[in-house]
Design a protein around this motif. Structure first.
Motif, mmCIF file in Angstrom:
data_model
loop_
_atom_site.group_PDB
_atom_site.id
_atom_site.type_symbol
_atom_site.label_atom_id
_atom_site.label_comp_id
_atom_site.label_asym_id
_atom_site.label_seq_id
_atom_site.Cartn_x
_atom_site.Cartn_y
_atom_site.Cartn_z
ATOM 1 N N GLU A 236 0.820 -1.205 0.000
ATOM 2 C CA GLU A 236 0.000 0.000 0.000
ATOM 3 C C GLU A 236 0.860 1.263 0.000
ATOM 4 O O GLU A 236 0.574 2.231 -0.727
ATOM 5 C CB GLU A 236 -0.923 -0.008 1.230
ATOM 6 N N LEU A 237 1.932 1.268 0.807
ATOM 7 C CA LEU A 237 2.794 2.446 0.856
ATOM 8 C C LEU A 237 3.523 2.655 -0.468
ATOM 9 O O LEU A 237 3.683 3.787 -0.929
ATOM 10 C CB LEU A 237 3.811 2.295 1.995
ATOM 11 N N ALA A 238 3.969 1.563 -1.085
ATOM 12 C CA ALA A 238 4.673 1.669 -2.359
ATOM 13 C C ALA A 238 3.738 2.182 -3.447
ATOM 14 O O ALA A 238 4.107 3.064 -4.245
ATOM 15 C CB ALA A 238 5.252 0.313 -2.755
ATOM 16 N N TYR A 239 2.522 1.627 -3.494
ATOM 17 C CA TYR A 239 1.547 2.087 -4.487
ATOM 18 C C TYR A 239 1.203 3.555 -4.258
ATOM 19 O O TYR A 239 1.060 4.335 -5.206
ATOM 20 C CB TYR A 239 0.276 1.240 -4.406
ATOM 21 N N SER A 240 1.060 3.933 -2.991
ATOM 22 C CA SER A 240 0.720 5.320 -2.668
ATOM 23 C C SER A 240 1.834 6.267 -3.118
ATOM 24 O O SER A 240 1.562 7.334 -3.700
ATOM 25 C CB SER A 240 0.495 5.458 -1.159
ATOM 26 N N PHE A 241 3.087 5.886 -2.874
ATOM 27 C CA PHE A 241 4.230 6.698 -3.292
ATOM 28 C C PHE A 241 4.240 6.859 -4.811
ATOM 29 O O PHE A 241 4.411 7.966 -5.335
ATOM 30 C CB PHE A 241 5.528 6.045 -2.809
ATOM 31 N N ALA A 242 4.054 5.746 -5.529
ATOM 32 C CA ALA A 242 4.105 5.770 -6.993
ATOM 33 C C ALA A 242 2.938 6.554 -7.576
ATOM 34 O O ALA A 242 3.111 7.342 -8.527
ATOM 35 C CB ALA A 242 4.103 4.346 -7.530
ATOM 36 N N GLU A 243 1.755 6.360 -7.031
ATOM 37 C CA GLU A 243 0.576 7.047 -7.563
ATOM 38 C C GLU A 243 0.623 8.544 -7.276
ATOM 39 O O GLU A 243 0.170 9.357 -8.094
ATOM 40 C CB GLU A 243 -0.681 6.411 -6.983
ATOM 41 N N ALA A 244 1.187 8.920 -6.127
ATOM 42 C CA ALA A 244 1.327 10.348 -5.821
ATOM 43 C C ALA A 244 2.293 11.009 -6.798
ATOM 44 O O ALA A 244 2.062 12.138 -7.260
ATOM 45 C CB ALA A 244 1.825 10.532 -4.385
ATOM 46 N N ALA A 245 3.378 10.300 -7.136
ATOM 47 C CA ALA A 245 4.346 10.826 -8.107
ATOM 48 C C ALA A 245 3.692 10.998 -9.471
ATOM 49 O O ALA A 245 3.898 12.014 -10.146
ATOM 50 C CB ALA A 245 5.551 9.893 -8.198
ATOM 51 N N ALA A 246 2.902 10.007 -9.878
ATOM 52 C CA ALA A 246 2.224 10.075 -11.171
ATOM 53 C C ALA A 246 1.200 11.216 -11.197
ATOM 54 O O ALA A 246 1.054 11.911 -12.210
ATOM 55 C CB ALA A 246 1.548 8.744 -11.476
ATOM 56 N N ALA A 247 0.521 11.410 -10.077
ATOM 57 C CA ALA A 247 -0.531 12.434 -10.030
ATOM 58 C C ALA A 247 0.029 13.842 -10.159
ATOM 59 O O ALA A 247 -0.615 14.725 -10.735
ATOM 60 C CB ALA A 247 -1.316 12.293 -8.727
ATOM 61 N N ARG A 248 1.232 14.062 -9.621
ATOM 62 C CA ARG A 248 1.799 15.422 -9.683
ATOM 63 C C ARG A 248 2.772 15.580 -10.852
ATOM 64 O O ARG A 248 3.412 16.629 -10.968
ATOM 65 C CB ARG A 248 2.509 15.760 -8.367
ATOM 66 N N ALA A 249 2.866 14.572 -11.699
ATOM 67 C CA ALA A 249 3.818 14.626 -12.812
ATOM 68 C C ALA A 249 3.444 15.739 -13.777
ATOM 69 O O ALA A 249 2.300 15.815 -14.236
ATOM 70 C CB ALA A 249 3.839 13.288 -13.541
ATOM 71 N N PRO A 250 4.383 16.605 -14.123
ATOM 72 C CA PRO A 250 4.093 17.635 -15.125
ATOM 73 C C PRO A 250 3.968 17.016 -16.510
ATOM 74 O O PRO A 250 4.366 15.866 -16.730
ATOM 75 C CB PRO A 250 5.316 18.550 -15.041
ATOM 76 N N ARG A 251 3.423 17.750 -17.428
ATOM 77 C CA ARG A 251 3.242 17.252 -18.791
ATOM 78 C C ARG A 251 4.592 16.847 -19.392
ATOM 79 O O ARG A 251 5.575 17.577 -19.305
ATOM 80 C CB ARG A 251 2.596 18.337 -19.662
ATOM 81 N N GLY A 252 4.632 15.661 -19.996
ATOM 82 C CA GLY A 252 5.855 15.169 -20.600
ATOM 83 C C GLY A 252 6.779 14.435 -19.650
ATOM 84 O O GLY A 252 7.858 13.994 -20.050
ATOM 85 N N SER A 253 6.366 14.311 -18.385
ATOM 86 C CA SER A 253 7.205 13.636 -17.397
ATOM 87 C C SER A 253 6.966 12.131 -17.415
ATOM 88 O O SER A 253 5.832 11.655 -17.572
ATOM 89 C CB SER A 253 6.918 14.177 -15.995
ATOM 90 N N LEU A 254 8.030 11.369 -17.211
ATOM 91 C CA LEU A 254 7.906 9.907 -17.133
ATOM 92 C C LEU A 254 7.442 9.427 -15.764
ATOM 93 O O LEU A 254 7.259 8.225 -15.569
ATOM 94 C CB LEU A 254 9.252 9.264 -17.478
ATOM 95 N N LEU A 255 7.235 10.337 -14.840
ATOM 96 C CA LEU A 255 6.738 9.945 -13.519
ATOM 97 C C LEU A 255 5.375 9.269 -13.602
ATOM 98 O O LEU A 255 4.987 8.525 -12.706
ATOM 99 C CB LEU A 255 6.651 11.164 -12.596
ATOM 100 N N ALA A 256 4.656 9.499 -14.689
ATOM 101 C CA ALA A 256 3.363 8.832 -14.870
ATOM 102 C C ALA A 256 3.515 7.323 -14.970
ATOM 103 O O ALA A 256 2.536 6.582 -14.819
ATOM 104 C CB ALA A 256 2.667 9.367 -16.119
ATOM 105 N N ALA A 257 4.738 6.836 -15.204
ATOM 106 C CA ALA A 257 4.984 5.391 -15.306
ATOM 107 C C ALA A 257 5.312 4.761 -13.961
ATOM 108 O O ALA A 257 5.476 3.537 -13.889
ATOM 109 C CB ALA A 257 6.132 5.136 -16.281
ATOM 110 N N MET A 258 5.414 5.543 -12.900
ATOM 111 C CA MET A 258 5.824 5.002 -11.611
ATOM 112 C C MET A 258 4.930 3.863 -11.086
ATOM 113 O O MET A 258 5.436 2.882 -10.528
ATOM 114 C CB MET A 258 5.904 6.121 -10.569
ATOM 115 N N PRO A 259 3.602 3.917 -11.267
ATOM 116 C CA PRO A 259 2.789 2.797 -10.784
ATOM 117 C C PRO A 259 3.169 1.453 -11.388
ATOM 118 O O PRO A 259 3.044 0.417 -10.733
ATOM 119 C CB PRO A 259 1.361 3.210 -11.172
ATOM 120 N N LEU A 260 3.655 1.433 -12.625
ATOM 121 C CA LEU A 260 4.052 0.169 -13.240
ATOM 122 C C LEU A 260 5.253 -0.425 -12.497
ATOM 123 O O LEU A 260 5.338 -1.648 -12.311
ATOM 124 C CB LEU A 260 4.393 0.378 -14.715
#
Length: 372
Positions: A236-260
């Motif tokens: 749960e903590l890992a998913y939360s960390f990854a999803e938070a990064a994806a949610a605040r990712a600016p346009r064009g950022s690869l942070l949207a891939a963190m949940p994978l």
């Protein structure tokens, strides 16, 4: 004891039924090279297995040229100049620091030194001795110690802790030499995992990185394992960390891939559910990663990391055409997850690539239909 045998029988029965189910659905498997049904990756212009570069996830010719020069001459100055000319906050500097440290560590492993013999990686020792105020050399040395700890010692042992404590000190020295540079703190993320920092200590370290490079993909990938259940967190903590990064990712950022990456870190060791890789959680994470690579800058050096992991999930999910599209971009380099977890990264990558080719052709694809 009888209950144990019953459970083992049920597991084996489930595995057999899974294989039969996959065959009925036309699942693709590997056959021996030369078999009439064998698909040939060479038809698509892919590199032969022995040509795959295991050192990096993607191309960086400047780095390769300098690495070759440094290892051939044992003169560190080429590495020093390359790092000095690489943007401190960028992803490429982090990759180059890791590559130089890894090269020195591998040299030392191959030539540990003895009576009258110079140990491998001597150029890094000379670098630190002759240029003690050089921030690049200090960062490479800190990363070198981290890699030595993970490669030569067992977590939890005194030997491991001693090397990691030395690495922690080296991170502090590197940070003092370049106060605005996030790299020393990125190196320390691995130290934090190895030494078991408290969550408060880890979050303080993480804030230092966010202050310097808030959208650094490499930093997020280095931080994620700490939050995983096999280390100091939970699913749960890992998913939360990854999803938070994806949610605040600016346009064009690869942070949207963190949940994978979070999904990958928590894959079940034994998976008897045939539809797992088509499940909602996996499908959503894959779509996020696909969107990330499609919208990222073409020259983003972290793209390769995401594309390699996409190949793994797309092949497992039998999405052959999409897997082939990723392979056309990354083929030739295999220095990334998930292949680096294998004792033979090139062979592991080659298996997945062959499955992708076979699945693509089984569904009507050919070299002529694959866009490049």
């Amino acid at each position: 004891m009888e209950i144990l045998w019953v459970l083992m029988a049920l597991v084996m029965l489930g595995f057999v039924l899974l294989q039969l189910s996959r065959r009925r659905r036309g699942a693709v498997g590997l056959v021996e090279p030369g078999h009439p049904d064998a698909a040939d990756p060479a038809n698509y212009g892919f590199a032969r297995e022995e040509e795959l570069d295991v050192r990096m996830p993607g191309p960086d010719q400047d780095l390769l040229d300098v690495l070759d020069l440094v290892q051939r001459t044992q003169d560190y100055r080429g590495a020093q100049q390359l790092l000095a000319g690489t943007e401190a906050e960028g992803e490429r500097r982090w990759q180059r620091v890791q590559a130089f440290a890894g090269a020195a560590s591998l040299e030392l492993r191959q030539r540990p030194g003895g009576v009258g013999e110079t140990p491998g990686g001597q150029w890094l020792r000379v670098w630190r001795a002759e240029a003690p105020k050089d921030a690049g050399g200090a960062a490479v040395h800190a990363e070198f110690l981290v890699q030595q700890a993970w490669r030569t010692a067992t977590p939890g042992t005194d030997e491991f802790r001693i090397i990691m404590e030395e690495a922690k000190t080296a991170c502090g020295e590197a940070a003092l030499l370049a106060p605005g540079d996030p790299i020393p703190y990125l190196v320390e993320l691995s130290v934090a995992r190895g030494l078991g920092y408290s969550r408060e200590e880890f979050e303080q370290l993480w804030l230092k990185i966010l202050d310097r490079a808030p959208n650094h993909m490499g930093a997020h990938l280095a931080a994620l394992p700490y939050w995983c259940e096999k280390w100091h967190g939970s699913r749960e903590l890992a998913y939360s960390f990854a999803e938070a990064a994806a949610a605040r990712a600016p346009r064009g950022s690869l942070l949207a891939a963190m949940p994978l990456f979070a999904v990958f870190e928590h894959l079940p060791e034994v998976n008897l559910v045939s539809g797992f890789y088509q499940s909602e959680v996996v499908t959503k994470a894959v779509h996020g990663a696909l969107h990330a690579v499609h919208s990222a800058r073409p020259d983003d050096p972290m793209q390769a990391h995401v594309r390699h992991l996409l190949v793994f999930f797309l092949v497992r999910g039998e999405r052959w055409a999409e897997a082939m599209n990723q392979l056309t971009v990354i083929d030739g380099h295999v220095g990334a997850l998930p292949w680096t977890l294998s004792a033979d990264p090139a062979a592991e990558f080659a298996v997945y690539r062959a499955l992708a080719v076979a699945g693509y052709e089984a569904n009507g694809g050919s070299p002529a239909t694959l866009p490049h």
